[in-house]
Design a protein around this motif. Structure first.
Motif, short mmCIF file in Angstrom:
data_model
loop_
_atom_site.label_atom_id
_atom_site.label_comp_id
_atom_site.label_asym_id
_atom_site.label_seq_id
_atom_site.Cartn_x
_atom_site.Cartn_y
_atom_site.Cartn_z
N ASP A 2 21.44 5.06 -8.75
CA ASP A 2 22.50 5.67 -7.96
C ASP A 2 22.76 4.71 -6.79
O ASP A 2 22.27 4.90 -5.69
CB ASP A 2 22.07 7.04 -7.45
CG ASP A 2 23.14 7.73 -6.64
OD1 ASP A 2 24.24 7.15 -6.47
OD2 ASP A 2 22.90 8.84 -6.15
N ALA A 3 23.50 3.64 -7.09
CA ALA A 3 23.72 2.58 -6.10
C ALA A 3 24.42 3.10 -4.85
O ALA A 3 24.22 2.57 -3.76
CB ALA A 3 24.52 1.45 -6.73
N ASP A 4 25.23 4.17 -4.98
CA ASP A 4 25.92 4.71 -3.82
C ASP A 4 24.96 5.28 -2.79
O ASP A 4 25.27 5.33 -1.60
CB ASP A 4 26.90 5.81 -4.25
CG ASP A 4 28.07 5.27 -5.05
OD1 ASP A 4 28.40 4.06 -4.89
OD2 ASP A 4 28.65 6.02 -5.83
N ALA A 5 23.78 5.70 -3.23
CA ALA A 5 22.79 6.27 -2.32
C ALA A 5 21.77 5.24 -1.83
O ALA A 5 20.92 5.56 -1.01
CB ALA A 5 22.07 7.42 -3.01
N CYS A 6 21.84 4.01 -2.32
CA CYS A 6 20.87 2.97 -1.97
C CYS A 6 20.96 2.64 -0.48
O CYS A 6 22.04 2.46 0.08
CB CYS A 6 21.13 1.72 -2.80
SG CYS A 6 20.03 0.34 -2.42
N GLY B 230 15.05 -2.76 -0.32
CA GLY B 230 14.61 -3.93 -1.07
C GLY B 230 13.21 -3.88 -1.64
O GLY B 230 12.73 -4.86 -2.20
N GLN B 231 12.54 -2.76 -1.54
CA GLN B 231 11.18 -2.66 -2.07
C GLN B 231 11.16 -2.85 -3.58
O GLN B 231 10.23 -3.44 -4.12
CB GLN B 231 10.56 -1.32 -1.69
CG GLN B 231 10.38 -1.13 -0.19
CD GLN B 231 9.53 -2.24 0.42
OE1 GLN B 231 8.42 -2.48 -0.02
NE2 GLN B 231 10.08 -2.91 1.41
N CYS B 232 12.17 -2.37 -4.26
CA CYS B 232 12.24 -2.52 -5.72
C CYS B 232 12.29 -3.98 -6.12
O CYS B 232 11.65 -4.39 -7.10
CB CYS B 232 13.44 -1.76 -6.29
SG CYS B 232 15.03 -2.25 -5.59
N GLU C 138 6.41 1.92 -10.27
CA GLU C 138 6.00 1.78 -8.87
C GLU C 138 7.22 1.64 -7.96
O GLU C 138 7.30 2.26 -6.90
CB GLU C 138 5.08 0.58 -8.71
CG GLU C 138 4.56 0.41 -7.30
CD GLU C 138 3.64 -0.77 -7.11
OE1 GLU C 138 3.33 -1.07 -5.95
OE2 GLU C 138 3.23 -1.40 -8.11
N ALA C 139 8.19 0.83 -8.39
CA ALA C 139 9.41 0.65 -7.60
C ALA C 139 10.14 1.98 -7.42
O ALA C 139 10.61 2.31 -6.33
CB ALA C 139 10.32 -0.37 -8.27
N ALA C 140 10.23 2.76 -8.50
CA ALA C 140 10.89 4.07 -8.41
C ALA C 140 10.14 5.00 -7.48
O ALA C 140 10.74 5.75 -6.70
CB ALA C 140 11.02 4.68 -9.80
N CYS D 133 10.74 3.95 -3.70
CA CYS D 133 12.13 3.82 -3.22
C CYS D 133 12.41 4.90 -2.19
O CYS D 133 12.35 6.10 -2.50
CB CYS D 133 13.10 3.95 -4.40
SG CYS D 133 14.84 3.89 -3.88
N PRO D 134 12.72 4.52 -0.94
CA PRO D 134 12.93 5.51 0.10
C PRO D 134 14.15 6.41 -0.13
O PRO D 134 14.20 7.53 0.38
CB PRO D 134 13.09 4.69 1.38
CG PRO D 134 13.43 3.32 0.94
CD PRO D 134 12.85 3.15 -0.44
N ALA D 135 15.11 5.94 -0.92
CA ALA D 135 16.31 6.73 -1.18
C ALA D 135 16.26 7.40 -2.56
O ALA D 135 17.19 8.11 -2.92
CB ALA D 135 17.54 5.86 -1.07
#
Length: 64
Positions: free
Chosen positions: A6-10, A14-16, A50-52, A55-57
Motif C-alpha cells: 500500500d504505497a499510498d500509506a508508506c 526504509g527499513q524494508c 521480517e520487513a513486513a 514496517c512502521p506503516a
C-alpha cells in the motif's frame, strides 16, 4: 509467497530496504517503497516477513 504494497500509506522509513534490498527499494523523490520482486524465491521469505513485521506503516502484505 506473493507480496503486495500500500504505497499510498508508506511513510518512507526504509527499513524494508535495509532488510530485503533484493525485494524492496525506495523512490528517489520521496522515499516511498517500490516492490522489485512480487514473488521472491524461498531464500528471501524470512527477510520479507521480517520487513513486513517491522514496517512502521504496515504497508507490506504477504500472501501464501
Amino acid at each position: 509467497m506473493e507480496i503486495t504494497l500500500d504505497a499510498d500509506a508508506c511513510c518512507g522509513a526504509g527499513q524494508c530496504v535495509l532488510i530485503a534490498p533484493e525485494v524492496f527499494d525506495q523512490r528517489d523523490e520521496d522515499g516511498v517503497v517500490v516492490l522489485l520482486d512480487a514473488e521472491p524465491p524461498a531464500e528471501r521469505h524470512d527477510a520479507v516477513r521480517e520487513a513486513a513485521a517491522i514496517c512502521p506503516a504496515a504497508v507490506i502484505g504477504i500472501h501464501a
